[in-house]
Every structure is written in structure tokens, then in C-alpha cells.
Scaffold this motif. Structure first.
Motif, PDB file in Angstrom:
ATOM      1  N   PHE A 163      -6.920  -4.143  -3.438  1.00  0.00           N
ATOM      2  CA  PHE A 163      -6.311  -5.078  -2.496  1.00  0.00           C
ATOM      3  C   PHE A 163      -6.954  -6.454  -2.654  1.00  0.00           C
ATOM      4  CE2 PHE A 163      -5.547  -0.908  -0.571  1.00  0.00           C
ATOM      5  CZ  PHE A 163      -4.202  -1.012  -0.257  1.00  0.00           C
ATOM      6  N   ASP A 177      -4.289  -9.915   0.999  1.00  0.00           N
ATOM      7  CA  ASP A 177      -3.941  -8.678   1.715  1.00  0.00           C
ATOM      8  C   ASP A 177      -4.830  -8.504   2.942  1.00  0.00           C
ATOM      9  OD1 ASP A 177      -2.027  -7.981  -0.208  1.00  0.00           O
ATOM     10  OD2 ASP A 177      -3.483  -6.874  -1.416  1.00  0.00           O
ATOM     11  N   ALA A 237       0.835  -1.199   0.000  1.00  0.00           N
ATOM     12  CA  ALA A 237       0.000   0.000   0.000  1.00  0.00           C
ATOM     13  C   ALA A 237       0.869   1.247   0.000  1.00  0.00           C
ATOM     14  CB  ALA A 237      -0.913   0.010   1.215  1.00  0.00           C
ATOM     15  N   LYS A 245      -3.134   0.516  -3.470  1.00  0.00           N
ATOM     16  CA  LYS A 245      -2.232  -0.617  -3.689  1.00  0.00           C
ATOM     17  C   LYS A 245      -1.394  -0.341  -4.940  1.00  0.00           C
ATOM     18  CE  LYS A 245      -2.127  -5.650  -4.205  1.00  0.00           C
ATOM     19  NZ  LYS A 245      -1.252  -5.890  -3.026  1.00  0.00           N
TER      20      LYS A 245
END
Length: 271
Positions: free
Chosen positions: A108, A112, A8, A102
Motif C-alpha cells: 500500500f 492509500d 485492497a 493490494k
């Protein structure tokens, strides 16, 4: 770590206060200069608030598409993909971890989300253990204070010494800057600062004040504790003493005896 694991660009940890809003917001990926240009930190509206009110993992492809989204303030970097999870343990939610943008994909992934949930759970356990440790330390300090005061009572310590000890322990346990104990004198309607500790204690000790119209006098009559956000602007305060000590937020508690109150104990932060 959560931002690194999930790739991220931005990450934050929001700490929830007693009112159910964010009281701290710790970020990564945004410079100090950017934070200043954005302005006030968020309190928990929109998507951030959704996690506060419904503490379970939340994964979004685009923040703007989420119902209830309130957008971003001026100078805020663009954010689209989002992943959040609550930091909780022992049935209590301490805050939330928020991730956005991301780098290696448009959103994501479930992996994740699983990684973030594990990290948030570990953080929750760590915070809960630290909180429990602090609670134990606080109880130990209270017990030590009570033991010290009880020993002086049983040893028939002079009243002045006993009152100073009580004021010292109250001041320390409250994390205050100054503490006083006010009692009645032999003169009708007159009170005196019988004990004073902390800042300006030598100036405060021995000062007299009228019972009528004063906070201490009211508390001795009613036996009710008062918490005042700024005693320096309270009309009920005896201003010569308040100004001398530069008192700000304060707590006044009655010294209860059978049939009433023998005085007041006050702890305060200085302005």
C-alpha cells in the motif's frame, strides 16, 4: 469503501469491546463459506492487536515480517501487504479498519494510508454522533420513567399500581424480558412477588417465598445490588419461582427506605 479506494483484496472492521479485545469483526473479500472454514474470529492478537494497543496508522509490506506477528489459522487466505488505521473520535477509539493484499502493487502507498485515515476519521465521527444520540435518547427515557412514577406518587396511586409501574419501567429500560418486585408480607420471614411484568407475569404475581436463604432476603438485609449471570443455577435463588419464569441473567436491586430496604426489584432475561 476503504477496500475499493485502496484497491485492497480484503478488508475488515474490528470493533473493540470493554476488555480491549475485538468483539466484532466485519469483513469484505471473504465469502461466508471461507469464514466458516477459518473458524473463530480474531480477538486482537499479533498485528491486529498492535493497532489496538497503539492506535495509529500501520502500513506493512509483508505481515509475516512484522515483529509480534502470530501468523494465520488454517484455511485462511494468504495475506502479505497490510494497511490499518484506528476508527476514533472525541478521544475514544471504537475499533480499527484493516486492509490486506493490494491488487495493483506489492504494498500500500502513502496515498492509500492518507485515504484510509480520512475514511476512518469519518467513520469515527459517525459512530460518536450515533452513540451520543443514543445516550440522549436513554436519558430522555429515564426522565420520562421518573416523571411517570413521581406523578403516581403525588397522586397517591394504590401501592400495587405504583409497584407495577416501577417494574414496567425498569423492565423496559433494562431491555429485560421480565421484572418483579418482591416485598415482605405480614407473616414473619415471608416475602411475596408484589408486582410482576413481562413474561409469565400472571404466574409469578402473588407467589410467596421465604426470606431466609433467598437472594431477595439477602439484599433486603444488606442493601447491596447483585448481578447474576444465570440465576437458574444459583443456590441462593428460590428455585420454584426461578424455574417458573425460566430466568437466566438477572439484576437484583434493593428498594431502599430510611433504615433499610422494603423489598427488591429484579429484571431478567429468559433462557
Amino acid at each position: 469503501l476503504a477496500a475499493d479506494v485502496t484497491d485492497a483484496r480484503y478488508g475488515a472492521l474490528g470493533v473493540i469491546g470493554d476488555a480491549g479485545t475485538l468483539v466484532e469483526f466485519i469483513t469484505t473479500g471473504i465469502s461466508d463459506k471461507q469464514r466458516k472454514t477459518i473458524g473463530a474470529l480474531p480477538t486482537g492478537r499479533g498485528v491486529l492487536g498492535q493497532l489496538i494497543h497503539d492506535p495509529k496508522p500501520l502500513r506493512l509490506r509483508n505481515i509475516a515480517d512484522q515483529p509480534g506477528s502470530v501468523g494465520f489459522p488454517a484455511n485462511h487466505p494468504p495475506m502479505h501487504s497490510f494497511l490499518g488505521a484506528p476508527v476514533q473520535a472525541m478521544g475514544r477509539v471504537f475499533g480499527n479498519v484493516y486492509l490486506a493484499e493490494k491488487r495493483s502493487g506489492s504494498e500500500f502507498t502513502a496515498e492509500d494510508e492518507e485515504a484510509l485515515v480520512i475514511l476512518a476519521a469519518q467513520a469515527g465521527v459517525a459512530i460518536a454522533n450515533a452513540t451520543l444520540y443514543e445516550d440522549i435518547r436513554d436519558r430522555e427515557r429515564w426522565l420520562a420513567a421518573l416523571r411517570d412514577i413521581t406523578e403516581k406518587v403525588l397522586a397517591s396511586a394504590p401501592e400495587a399500581e405504583l409497584l407495577e409501574t416501577i417494574a414496567e419501567h425498569a423492565n423496559e429500560l433494562a431491555g429485560a424480558d421480565a421484572g418483579t418486585i418482591i416485598t415482605a408480607t405480614d407473616a414473619p420471614g415471608e416475602l411475596i412477588v408484589a408486582a410482576a411484568v413481562g413474561a409469565r407475569s400472571s404466574d409469578l404475581r402473588g407467589k410467596t417465598l421465604p426470606a431466609a436463604g433467598s437472594i431477595s432476603g439477602a439484599i433486603m438485609r444488606t442493601g447491596v445490588t447483585m448481578v447474576i449471570s444465570d440465576v437458574s443455577v444459583d443456590d441462593r435463588a428460590f428455585q420454584p419461582i426461578v424455574r417458573l419464569g425460566k430466568h437466566g441473567p438477572a439484576i437484583f436491586a434493593p428498594l431502599r427506605v430510611p433504615g433499610g430496604s422494603a423489598g427488591t426489584l429484579m429484571v431478567t432475561k429468559l433462557k
